[in-house]
Scaffold this active site. Structure first.
Site, PDB file in Angstrom:
ATOM      1  N   HIS A  88     -43.951  -6.280  23.005  1.00 16.35           N
ATOM      2  CA  HIS A  88     -43.428  -4.977  23.428  1.00 16.35           C
ATOM      3  C   HIS A  88     -42.067  -5.089  24.117  1.00 16.35           C
ATOM      4  O   HIS A  88     -41.215  -4.219  23.963  1.00 16.35           O
ATOM      5  CB  HIS A  88     -44.441  -4.294  24.364  1.00 16.35           C
ATOM      6  CG  HIS A  88     -44.422  -2.809  24.293  1.00 16.35           C
ATOM      7  ND1 HIS A  88     -45.536  -2.035  24.497  1.00 16.35           N
ATOM      8  CD2 HIS A  88     -43.432  -1.931  24.033  1.00 16.35           C
ATOM      9  CE1 HIS A  88     -45.228  -0.762  24.384  1.00 16.35           C
ATOM     10  NE2 HIS A  88     -43.947  -0.677  24.105  1.00 16.35           N
ATOM     11  N   PHE A 145     -34.904  15.693  20.890  1.00 17.02           N
ATOM     12  CA  PHE A 145     -33.728  16.529  21.147  1.00 17.02           C
ATOM     13  C   PHE A 145     -32.990  16.893  19.864  1.00 17.02           C
ATOM     14  O   PHE A 145     -32.508  18.017  19.699  1.00 17.02           O
ATOM     15  CB  PHE A 145     -32.773  15.819  22.117  1.00 17.02           C
ATOM     16  CG  PHE A 145     -31.576  16.653  22.463  1.00 17.02           C
ATOM     17  CD1 PHE A 145     -31.651  17.624  23.432  1.00 17.02           C
ATOM     18  CD2 PHE A 145     -30.369  16.482  21.786  1.00 17.02           C
ATOM     19  CE1 PHE A 145     -30.554  18.423  23.732  1.00 17.02           C
ATOM     20  CE2 PHE A 145     -29.272  17.272  22.070  1.00 17.02           C
ATOM     21  CZ  PHE A 145     -29.361  18.248  23.061  1.00 17.02           C
ATOM     22  N   LEU A 205     -35.325  10.721  16.934  1.00 19.29           N
ATOM     23  CA  LEU A 205     -34.799  12.059  17.181  1.00 19.29           C
ATOM     24  C   LEU A 205     -34.395  12.226  18.641  1.00 19.29           C
ATOM     25  O   LEU A 205     -34.317  13.350  19.150  1.00 19.29           O
ATOM     26  CB  LEU A 205     -35.837  13.122  16.788  1.00 19.29           C
ATOM     27  CG  LEU A 205     -36.242  13.137  15.319  1.00 19.29           C
ATOM     28  CD1 LEU A 205     -37.350  14.153  15.075  1.00 19.29           C
ATOM     29  CD2 LEU A 205     -35.041  13.427  14.424  1.00 19.29           C
ATOM     30  N   TYR A 240     -50.320   2.696  25.850  1.00 16.29           N
ATOM     31  CA  TYR A 240     -50.080   4.124  25.707  1.00 16.29           C
ATOM     32  C   TYR A 240     -51.325   4.896  26.154  1.00 16.29           C
ATOM     33  O   TYR A 240     -52.294   5.023  25.404  1.00 16.29           O
ATOM     34  CB  TYR A 240     -49.751   4.487  24.258  1.00 16.29           C
ATOM     35  CG  TYR A 240     -48.454   3.911  23.732  1.00 16.29           C
ATOM     36  CD1 TYR A 240     -47.449   3.494  24.600  1.00 16.29           C
ATOM     37  CD2 TYR A 240     -48.227   3.802  22.364  1.00 16.29           C
ATOM     38  CE1 TYR A 240     -46.250   2.980  24.100  1.00 16.29           C
ATOM     39  CE2 TYR A 240     -47.031   3.299  21.867  1.00 16.29           C
ATOM     40  CZ  TYR A 240     -46.054   2.880  22.742  1.00 16.29           C
ATOM     41  OH  TYR A 240     -44.879   2.362  22.238  1.00 16.29           O
TER      42      TYR A 240
END
Length: 334
Positions: A132, A216, A212, A56
């Site tokens: 991952h 959105f 979520l 990330y």
């Protein structure tokens, strides 16, 4: 904040904090000082479960998020649990906004990744270490064997799988017990619900990422929303397109209606729906804002009855909605 147990003994806050968006996939990285303060606020609110990954970051700093989390949470290390991930890198030669993922879970790569993550996170152990993505070139039994070794060495205490299906979960668990899977799950992405019976049988927790639908379901985005082209994945997500927003109006109205009835927000209803569905589900919504952090934590206080959850499921089954972003493409390394 309420607390839940993943696997046999990993107790975490009922709502965790996904830290990815502070550094990756949602436009340019946020200000590190502001995010450090936000992470400290999260600890004060009762969050104990913080999720990151070695990938990330940005092209300039691929490990930005682990560095941020490690720096900000070091003073609270004995009060919190850290989850990070190994086993992929991005195909940076691709022109796609959300770069394809290249799996690589060779044992030597896992060990190198772990040592680097420990250093960046300012810790001597990882509380939950996820693969991952499955690697088709490395048998999951081999990966699980490495996890067993790392647990024995004290470098990790629990391990998990991300975006894994039943076969891989069973094979991995048979070698080294899996504490949790981390899969995409929301009112718009419910396909992993078919795993619940398997997880209950094996006593494995479910950590829901993108709970979520990438924000959105908060009901905060309309057709006038704009996203940074090239660095914000939402710019190419179907649920945020003008057509998608039109098709999802019934879903948003459903959330707003129940939110009004429960004196809650649409985001809280979306999270409460999964929290009240199973006691081992832990959503990890992300945010860069204090008010959203408080809102998400408050979802654990919103109680839906079995009948209300079932009614929501029935409504979702019958409802037309847009496609939803289902994750970056996975490519096999050459």
């Amino acid at each position: 904040m309420e607390y839940r147990t993943l696997g046999k003994d990993l107790t975490v806050s009922a709502v965790g904090l996904g830290c990815m968006g502070m550094s990756h996939a949602y436009g340019a990285p946020a200000d590190k000082h502001e995010m450090s303060n936000l992470l400290a606020e999260a600890v004060d609110m009762g969050y104990t479960f913080f999720d990151t990954a070695e990938v990330y970051g940005t092209p300039e700093n691929p490990h930005d998020n682990e560095e941020l989390v490690g720096m900000a949470l070091k003073p609270y290390r004995n009060r919190i649990l850290l989850a990070t991930k190994f086993g992929i890198h991005f195909d940076m030669e691709s022109s796609e906004v959300n770069k394809p993922l290249v799996p690589d879970s060779r044992p030597e790569v896992i060990r190198a990744s772990l040592e680097a993550s420990l250093k960046r996170l300012n810790t001597d152990h990882i509380d939950l270490y996820y693969q991952h993505r499955p690697d088709p070139d490395v048998p999951i039994e081999e990966v699980a064997g490495v996890m067993a070794e790392l647990i024995k060495e004290g470098k990790i205490t629990h391990w998990g799988l991300s975006e894994a299906g039943e076969e891989i979960i069973r094979r991995a668990h048979a070698v080294c017990p899996v504490a949790a899977i981390q899969n995409r799950y929301s009112m718009m992405a419910r396909w992993h619900g078919e795993l619940f019976s398997v997880l209950e049988e094996l006593q494995i927790g479910f950590v829901a990422f993108s709970p979520l639908a990438n924000g959105f379901l908060s009901g905060k985005y309309g057709k006038d929303a704009s996203f940074e082209v090239g660095t914000d994945y939402r710019s190419v997500m179907p649920q945020f397109s003008k057509e998608g927003i039109d098709r999802n109006q019934n879903l948003l109205e459903l959330l707003k209606g129940l939110a009004k009835e429960k004196h809650a927000t649409p985001a809280q209803i979306s999270l409460a729906w999964m929290l009240c569905k199973r006691p081992y589900i832990v959503p990890i919504p992300g945010t860069r804002k204090t008010e959203r952090l408080e809102e998400n934590a408050g979802a654990a206080d919103v109680k839906l009855t079995v009948r209300e959850v079932r009614a929501l499921d029935d409504a979702l089954d019958a409802m037309e909605m847009s496609e939803v972003f289902g994750g970056s493409r996975v490519v096999v390394k050459e």
